[in-house]
Design a protein around this motif. Sequence first.
Motif, PDB file in Angstrom:
ATOM      1  N   LEU B 182       0.835  -1.203   0.000  1.00 50.85           N
ATOM      2  CA  LEU B 182       0.000   0.000   0.000  1.00 50.85           C
ATOM      3  C   LEU B 182       0.871   1.255   0.000  1.00 50.85           C
ATOM      4  O   LEU B 182       0.691   2.158  -0.818  1.00 50.85           O
ATOM      5  CB  LEU B 182      -0.924  -0.023   1.223  1.00 50.85           C
ATOM      6  CG  LEU B 182      -1.751   1.233   1.473  1.00 50.85           C
ATOM      7  CD1 LEU B 182      -2.790   1.417   0.385  1.00 50.85           C
ATOM      8  CD2 LEU B 182      -2.434   1.181   2.829  1.00 50.85           C
ATOM      9  N   VAL B 183       1.860   1.301   0.915  1.00 51.26           N
ATOM     10  CA  VAL B 183       2.717   2.486   1.031  1.00 51.26           C
ATOM     11  C   VAL B 183       3.541   2.668  -0.240  1.00 51.26           C
ATOM     12  O   VAL B 183       3.571   3.761  -0.828  1.00 51.26           O
ATOM     13  CB  VAL B 183       3.637   2.349   2.268  1.00 51.26           C
ATOM     14  CG1 VAL B 183       4.626   3.499   2.312  1.00 51.26           C
ATOM     15  CG2 VAL B 183       2.803   2.304   3.540  1.00 51.26           C
ATOM     16  N   GLY B 255      -6.016  -2.468  -0.910  1.00 43.34           N
ATOM     17  CA  GLY B 255      -7.288  -1.890  -0.466  1.00 43.34           C
ATOM     18  C   GLY B 255      -7.691  -2.457   0.876  1.00 43.34           C
ATOM     19  O   GLY B 255      -8.099  -1.731   1.787  1.00 43.34           O
ATOM     20  N   GLY B 256      -7.545  -3.777   1.031  1.00 41.62           N
ATOM     21  CA  GLY B 256      -7.850  -4.418   2.302  1.00 41.62           C
ATOM     22  C   GLY B 256      -6.986  -3.860   3.418  1.00 41.62           C
ATOM     23  O   GLY B 256      -7.441  -3.675   4.552  1.00 41.62           O
ATOM     24  N   ALA B 257      -5.706  -3.559   3.087  1.00 43.14           N
ATOM     25  CA  ALA B 257      -4.800  -2.975   4.076  1.00 43.14           C
ATOM     26  C   ALA B 257      -5.330  -1.631   4.552  1.00 43.14           C
ATOM     27  O   ALA B 257      -5.351  -1.337   5.750  1.00 43.14           O
ATOM     28  CB  ALA B 257      -3.412  -2.814   3.456  1.00 43.14           C
ATOM     29  N   GLY B 299      -7.464  -7.763  16.099  1.00 46.04           N
ATOM     30  CA  GLY B 299      -6.582  -6.805  15.436  1.00 46.04           C
ATOM     31  C   GLY B 299      -7.126  -6.319  14.109  1.00 46.04           C
ATOM     32  O   GLY B 299      -8.330  -6.374  13.849  1.00 46.04           O
ATOM     33  N   ILE B 300      -6.223  -5.871  13.244  1.00 50.25           N
ATOM     34  CA  ILE B 300      -6.668  -5.202  12.029  1.00 50.25           C
ATOM     35  C   ILE B 300      -6.873  -6.164  10.874  1.00 50.25           C
ATOM     36  O   ILE B 300      -7.311  -5.769   9.813  1.00 50.25           O
ATOM     37  CB  ILE B 300      -5.676  -4.081  11.619  1.00 50.25           C
ATOM     38  CG1 ILE B 300      -4.278  -4.643  11.414  1.00 50.25           C
ATOM     39  CG2 ILE B 300      -5.647  -3.005  12.654  1.00 50.25           C
ATOM     40  CD1 ILE B 300      -3.280  -3.582  11.052  1.00 50.25           C
ATOM     41  N   GLU B 301      -6.549  -7.454  11.051  1.00 47.16           N
ATOM     42  CA  GLU B 301      -6.710  -8.390   9.944  1.00 47.16           C
ATOM     43  C   GLU B 301      -8.149  -8.861   9.786  1.00 47.16           C
ATOM     44  O   GLU B 301      -8.588  -9.177   8.684  1.00 47.16           O
ATOM     45  CB  GLU B 301      -5.805  -9.612  10.138  1.00 47.16           C
ATOM     46  CG  GLU B 301      -4.328  -9.299  10.260  1.00 47.16           C
ATOM     47  CD  GLU B 301      -3.741  -8.804   8.947  1.00 47.16           C
ATOM     48  OE1 GLU B 301      -4.313  -9.085   7.896  1.00 47.16           O
ATOM     49  OE2 GLU B 301      -2.717  -8.105   9.002  1.00 47.16           O
ATOM     50  N   CYS B 302      -8.902  -8.934  10.894  1.00 49.58           N
ATOM     51  CA  CYS B 302     -10.261  -9.490  10.865  1.00 49.58           C
ATOM     52  C   CYS B 302     -11.173  -8.620  10.018  1.00 49.58           C
ATOM     53  O   CYS B 302     -11.168  -7.399  10.137  1.00 49.58           O
ATOM     54  CB  CYS B 302     -10.807  -9.580  12.285  1.00 49.58           C
ATOM     55  SG  CYS B 302     -12.560 -10.001  12.350  1.00 49.58           S
TER      56      CYS B 302
END
Lengths: 206, 342
Positions: B182-183, B255-257, B299-302
């Motif tokens: 993403l970055v 996008g998911g990130a 966390g942020i993965e779910c």
Amino acid sequence: MKSLDRREFIKNLGRIGTTSVIGTLGLGVFAYTQRPRSRPIYEQMHPNVLRPPGAIGEQAFLERCIRCSRCVDACTAGAIKIAGPDEPHIARGTPFIDAFETGCVLCLECTKTCPTDALEPLEDKSEVKVGLAVVDTERCVSHNGSGVCGACHTVCPFRNFAITQGIRNQPTVHEDACVGCGLCEEACIVDGVKAIRVFSDRGPAA
Amino acid sequence: MSGKLQWLRHLLRFGVLLALVLIPLLAHYRIAVEQHQIERIHNEGAANTAESILLVVDSIFATGPDVESEGASDRELRASASAQINQVQGNVWSFSIFGLSWTDLLAGVESMFTSKTILWAALWGMLLPIGLTLLFGRIFCSWICPAGFLFELGDAIRKRLPKALNLPKRRPVWHGHKYVLLVVGLLMSAVWGMPLLGMLYPPALLGRESHAMLDSLFGAAGVISLTGVSLFLFVLLMVEILLSPRMWCRSLCPGGALYGVLGARRVFRVKNDFAACTQCAACIKACPMGLNPMSDALGIECDNCLACLPSCQPDALHIKAGLFPSAESADSAKRSQTGGNQ
């Protein structure tokens, strides 16, 4: 446990490094393959790119446009097309008008739907500036004396302002009133390269 | 109840996939109506596949009382159909439905990176996805994304393939790649002045490809033609089925990130009731993202797909609302992530 965390940390640093390098190189190569390329045969018909009404400057347009094709769905005339493999000189996925096939009817629906203001909302037809129609007096049947036509004058949305007619229906385009909708180019009866074509200041290659 | 919710989720994403084809199809019908071509096709009969499809669409919209006499009511019906069709535009990358505007977060953010300006129009379209993500996390991925539907289908196909094929074991890929991608992608887009991630983002590609397919069908050629995009998506799907199911969504999707980072402090999340939990690990098997719902904070993965809820026999997993995850859950979130890497 702590040494495991540390090993994991160093491993992750390595992964980040690998992805950054591969990602940068991969995206660079990808961007290079996506660049607009010249295509001489096409450029003879369409010397430059016509963008839908309200399009901002070409460089800013390419940056802002997210290639979502909402303007295509909004177009009532079917004039807006999306650049694909057949149009290598136009940035892939961006909208353009092929006035040879279909001119813009100036409904302005596309300017209202653009999500990033790459097409700025317009209120009136006269604000549109897609390009400028230019008459090729050698190919135009009214000009070169092979006939009497007047198709471009009849179809012009700014009839008698953007296009006026002289003797034997010879058309003259007036720069200040012409919005470059391309309806005249669509209507032109000349075979092959048309006698009236719309030119813009947007080059074939960025 | 929760099992039905999963069917609803699949149905919703299948509907989105269907809409990607239907919206450009209706746009072509609208052009035929506005340009008065539909009357000609009606009188002369369909000359090719595209025109017969238009006639089928027309029979849905224009079935007035006097179709045979080509009366005024027929024309009025078509005019009102055209106005209605105009209310639905775009694809999941950016769409508007009856005044409701939606622009994908990646689309808006990337456009701002490439143009180096704050685009207020894009922000207006991003309000809805931002709000939903702040509340529910990555639900775009699990409830809307049509590419996610395809990849989940690929996962299901892999599970049903005969054992005799001897497929290699699932190859895990590090979850963090997508954040790096993403970055890197945003910076590269800013440097090149053209949106690069949007040209690799499967939901945007699906929308663009179905649009191109219909354009070629209704164009001069009159046949459906595919571009390299289809090849890319097909190869990706094959890699997922044969080597690493859900690899794109778990590890690579930029996008998911973005949705994940924005939904890090989401209000609604899956919580484990440790008193009821029997540590049977059925939820780990059920999780399409390869996470450990037993560890509580995910966390942020779910992506809040809720596939773990019906798998839990003791009914220990629940959706809970809360503004701030506790320190203890943050610790277990770390554990769940390292657990997911193995």
